[in-house]
Motif scaffolding. Structure first.
Motif, PDB file in Angstrom:
ATOM      1  N   GLY B  83       0.792  -1.226   0.000  1.00 48.71           N
ATOM      2  CA  GLY B  83       0.000   0.000   0.000  1.00 48.71           C
ATOM      3  C   GLY B  83       0.826   1.277   0.000  1.00 48.71           C
ATOM      4  N   ALA B  84       0.589   2.112   1.012  1.00 50.94           N
ATOM      5  CA  ALA B  84       1.258   3.419   1.060  1.00 50.94           C
ATOM      6  C   ALA B  84       2.765   3.270   1.231  1.00 50.94           C
ATOM      7  CB  ALA B  84       0.681   4.254   2.199  1.00 50.94           C
ATOM      8  N   ASN B 168      -3.614   1.976   7.641  1.00 57.60           N
ATOM      9  CA  ASN B 168      -3.899   3.356   8.040  1.00 57.60           C
ATOM     10  C   ASN B 168      -2.746   4.317   7.754  1.00 57.60           C
ATOM     11  OD1 ASN B 168      -6.451   2.695   9.077  1.00 57.60           O
ATOM     12  ND2 ASN B 168      -5.538   1.983  10.995  1.00 57.60           N
ATOM     13  N   LEU B 169      -1.747   3.850   6.993  1.00 52.97           N
ATOM     14  CA  LEU B 169      -0.572   4.688   6.731  1.00 52.97           C
ATOM     15  C   LEU B 169      -0.877   5.736   5.663  1.00 52.97           C
ATOM     16  CD1 LEU B 169       2.501   5.300   7.021  1.00 52.97           C
ATOM     17  CD2 LEU B 169       2.890   3.586   5.227  1.00 52.97           C
ATOM     18  N   ARG B 170      -0.517   6.964   5.973  1.00 59.99           N
ATOM     19  CA  ARG B 170      -0.558   8.054   4.991  1.00 59.99           C
ATOM     20  C   ARG B 170       0.872   8.576   4.838  1.00 59.99           C
ATOM     21  NH1 ARG B 170      -5.820  11.561   6.745  1.00 59.99           N
ATOM     22  NH2 ARG B 170      -7.083   9.832   7.540  1.00 59.99           N
ATOM     23  N   PHE B 171       1.221   9.004   3.623  1.00 59.20           N
ATOM     24  CA  PHE B 171       2.611   9.404   3.378  1.00 59.20           C
ATOM     25  C   PHE B 171       2.648  10.557   2.395  1.00 59.20           C
ATOM     26  CE2 PHE B 171       6.537   9.223   0.902  1.00 59.20           C
ATOM     27  CZ  PHE B 171       7.504   9.147   1.899  1.00 59.20           C
ATOM     28  N   ALA B 172       3.493  11.521   2.676  1.00 56.89           N
ATOM     29  CA  ALA B 172       3.681  12.639   1.743  1.00 56.89           C
ATOM     30  C   ALA B 172       5.146  13.042   1.730  1.00 56.89           C
ATOM     31  CB  ALA B 172       2.826  13.828   2.147  1.00 56.89           C
ATOM     32  N   ALA B 183      13.913  15.630  -0.619  1.00 52.99           N
ATOM     33  CA  ALA B 183      12.777  16.115   0.155  1.00 52.99           C
ATOM     34  C   ALA B 183      13.046  17.477   0.793  1.00 52.99           C
ATOM     35  CB  ALA B 183      12.428  15.109   1.244  1.00 52.99           C
ATOM     36  N   VAL B 184      12.064  18.379   0.655  1.00 53.43           N
ATOM     37  CA  VAL B 184      12.003  19.546   1.543  1.00 53.43           C
ATOM     38  C   VAL B 184      11.627  19.021   2.925  1.00 53.43           C
ATOM     39  CG1 VAL B 184      10.746  21.659   2.079  1.00 53.43           C
ATOM     40  CG2 VAL B 184      11.394  21.151  -0.289  1.00 53.43           C
ATOM     41  N   LEU B 185      10.634  18.172   2.943  1.00 53.11           N
ATOM     42  CA  LEU B 185      10.269  17.439   4.155  1.00 53.11           C
ATOM     43  C   LEU B 185       9.432  16.226   3.776  1.00 53.11           C
ATOM     44  CD1 LEU B 185       7.039  18.228   4.855  1.00 53.11           C
ATOM     45  CD2 LEU B 185       8.127  20.352   5.493  1.00 53.11           C
ATOM     46  N   THR B 186       9.365  15.299   4.685  1.00 49.94           N
ATOM     47  CA  THR B 186       8.598  14.073   4.489  1.00 49.94           C
ATOM     48  C   THR B 186       7.716  13.874   5.717  1.00 49.94           C
ATOM     49  OG1 THR B 186      10.498  13.152   3.315  1.00 49.94           O
ATOM     50  CG2 THR B 186       8.791  11.607   3.959  1.00 49.94           C
ATOM     51  N   ILE B 187       6.479  13.492   5.482  1.00 55.69           N
ATOM     52  CA  ILE B 187       5.553  13.268   6.591  1.00 55.69           C
ATOM     53  C   ILE B 187       4.874  11.921   6.403  1.00 55.69           C
ATOM     54  CG2 ILE B 187       3.690  14.250   7.986  1.00 55.69           C
ATOM     55  CD1 ILE B 187       3.921  16.809   6.313  1.00 55.69           C
ATOM     56  N   ALA B 188       4.777  11.169   7.480  1.00 57.63           N
ATOM     57  CA  ALA B 188       4.002   9.920   7.455  1.00 57.63           C
ATOM     58  C   ALA B 188       3.133   9.892   8.707  1.00 57.63           C
ATOM     59  CB  ALA B 188       4.924   8.713   7.428  1.00 57.63           C
ATOM     60  N   ALA B 189       1.947   9.349   8.563  1.00 60.04           N
ATOM     61  CA  ALA B 189       1.034   9.287   9.709  1.00 60.04           C
ATOM     62  C   ALA B 189       0.249   7.987   9.678  1.00 60.04           C
ATOM     63  CB  ALA B 189       0.076  10.474   9.692  1.00 60.04           C
ATOM     64  N   VAL B 190       0.060   7.419  10.848  1.00 58.53           N
ATOM     65  CA  VAL B 190      -0.833   6.265  11.013  1.00 58.53           C
ATOM     66  C   VAL B 190      -1.888   6.692  12.022  1.00 58.53           C
ATOM     67  CG1 VAL B 190      -1.049   3.883  11.794  1.00 58.53           C
ATOM     68  CG2 VAL B 190       0.976   4.596  10.503  1.00 58.53           C
TER      69      VAL B 190
END
Lengths: 160, 270
Positions: B83-84, B168-172, B183-190
């Motif tokens: 997935g993500a 439930n993983l989201r990634f940007a 990357a300027v920045l990387t974000i991941a959230a569960v």
């Protein structure tokens, strides 16, 4: 310096040489085997000029150790033309002016070949993704994208 | 100065070589270490590698997913079941880099690299490490505080995480160059929700400190809140807490702090 024996298949022919341990594949190809079709650019894995295909996968020869390629099958841009005839990708690069100074062209062609080997009918987005690790400072990329799409169309129509 | 490649079939002997050989460094895909050698890093005298195919395995267990340290990014990107995480792997480098760069190496990548590790940190992954002293698994968050001073002879062999979290993983990954750039920045959230509000939150940030970090203040501010613009406002206000972003060729520390809440907001509510 300790020397080690390396042996692999280079563009369909057996190749063997002694190299200093820790030598990169780029160094072995250019300095030991005379395969100067492979270009050394940034040596940091950023420009893609040194791209070759190892066992079917596109890799950076500047960051690959020659000893890790024992018994591998290595393809460089020199393998594309056969019997004096340019590969469809090379023909398309010439016809669409996709090469100017030419320094990136070896790597670009190998990136394109790796794409078409796995996906004969790529979309424009697929092509952009496939060459996203290769830098060109002359063309603005659009002629390269068009060349790869043209080569794909030519190969597909020939096969049909 | 000469370089040497020492190849071992198993981790144990490689760990020993790391302790005894001059200037020994473990090599995964080579995208970090050979680059350093090419740049003239004289501390590198011996490359130590392991060919054990078990290190290149992806194991999709019923409860946990394990990625061997030698698994390349391309192998993760090709697994739609991931997935993500597969999409995160695809944001890394071009095709050639993805065919080489390994999971284990990614955990050691300095900012602005190491995007996969950010996703793994949000997944609360564990890191398996083998050394002469034996084998241990430590939380990835702990690993990031120690990665520059692991005991000599330590080799990362795998990372693993709960399969349930992956859904439930989201990634940007925010970068200036399209389609690919550092990357300027990387974000991941569960995130998990219950009764319409956030019941658990794990948010990881890349390029906001020396190593990937958890946004603990933002996580706490999300609990019990709805995933709406209003609901996430306290979390966005807390997003930069404890951050110490670098200034580099990609972005300044000031810029990274300014844009983090914007991109976190987009990741949380779209």
């Amino acid at each position: 310096m300790p020397k080690v024996a390396i042996r692999f298949t280079l563009n369909g022919s057996e190749a063997a040489e002694f190299v200093e341990s820790g030598t990169t594949l780029l160094g072995a190809l250019r300095d030991k085997l005379g395969e100067t079709s492979v270009k050394g650019g940034c040596l940091q894995g950023t420009c893609g000029a040194c791209s070759v295909i190892i066992d079917g996968a596109l890799k950076l020869s500047c960051l690959t150790l020659a000893e890790s390629c024992q018994d591998a099958r290595i393809e460089t841009v020199a393998a594309l033309a056969r019997g004096g005839l340019l590969h469809p990708l090379q023909r398309a690069f010439v016809e669409t002016f996709a090469t100017q100074c030419g320094f990136c062209t070896s790597g670009m062609l190998m990136a394109a070949k790796a794409l078409l080997d796995h996906n004969a009918t790529p979309s424009r987005e697929d092509v952009i993704e496939a060459i996203s690790g290769n830098i060109c400072r002359c063309t603005g990329y659009e002629p390269i994208i068009q060349a790869i799409l043209a080569a794909s169309r030519a190969a597909t129509s020939t096969a049909a | 100065m000469s370089l040497t490649l020492a190849t071992f079939e198993g981790v144990h002997k490689a760990a020993l070589a790391l302790c005894t050989a001059r200037g020994a460094h473990y090599i995964g895909g080579g995208t970090l270490l050979v680059r350093r050698a090419n740049e003239g890093d004289l501390s590198i005298e011996t490359f130590v590698r392991v060919t054990d195919p078990g290190l290149a395995a992806i194991t999709l267990g019923p409860g946990r997913i394990t990625l061997g340290a030698s698994v390349p990014m391309a192998a993760i990107a090709a697994r739609s079941e991931l997935g993500a995480l597969a999409r995160a792997a695809k944001t890394i480098g071009g095709p050639a880099v993805r065919n080489m760069a390994s999971v284990g190496g990614n955990l050691f990548a300095p900012s602005p690299y190491g995007d996969l590790g950010v996703a793994l940190l949000a997944l609360d992954a564990g890191v398996s490490i083998e050394s002469g002293a034996g084998r241990e698994e430590i939380p990835l968050e702990t690993f990031y505080t120690r990665r520059q001073r692991l005991p000599s002879g330590s080799i990362v062999t795998a990372v693993s995480f709960a399969r349930a979290a992956l859904a439930n993983l989201r990634f940007a990954k925010v970068s200036r160059v399209k389609p690919k750039g550092s990357a300027v920045l990387t974000i991941a959230a569960v995130l998990a929700e219950q009764d319409g509000v956030v019941s658990s939150a794990s948010i990881a940030l890349g390029c906001m400190a020396e190593a990937p970090m958890r946004a603990r203040a933002a996580e706490a501010a999300l609990l019990g809140r709805k995933l709406t613009r209003e609901g996430i406002a306290p979390a966005l206000a807390a997003a930069t807490a404890d951050t110490a972003p670098p200034t580099d060729a990609i972005a300044s520390a000031w810029y990274r702090r300014q844009v983090l809440p914007v991109h976190l907001g987009r990741l949380l509510v779209g």
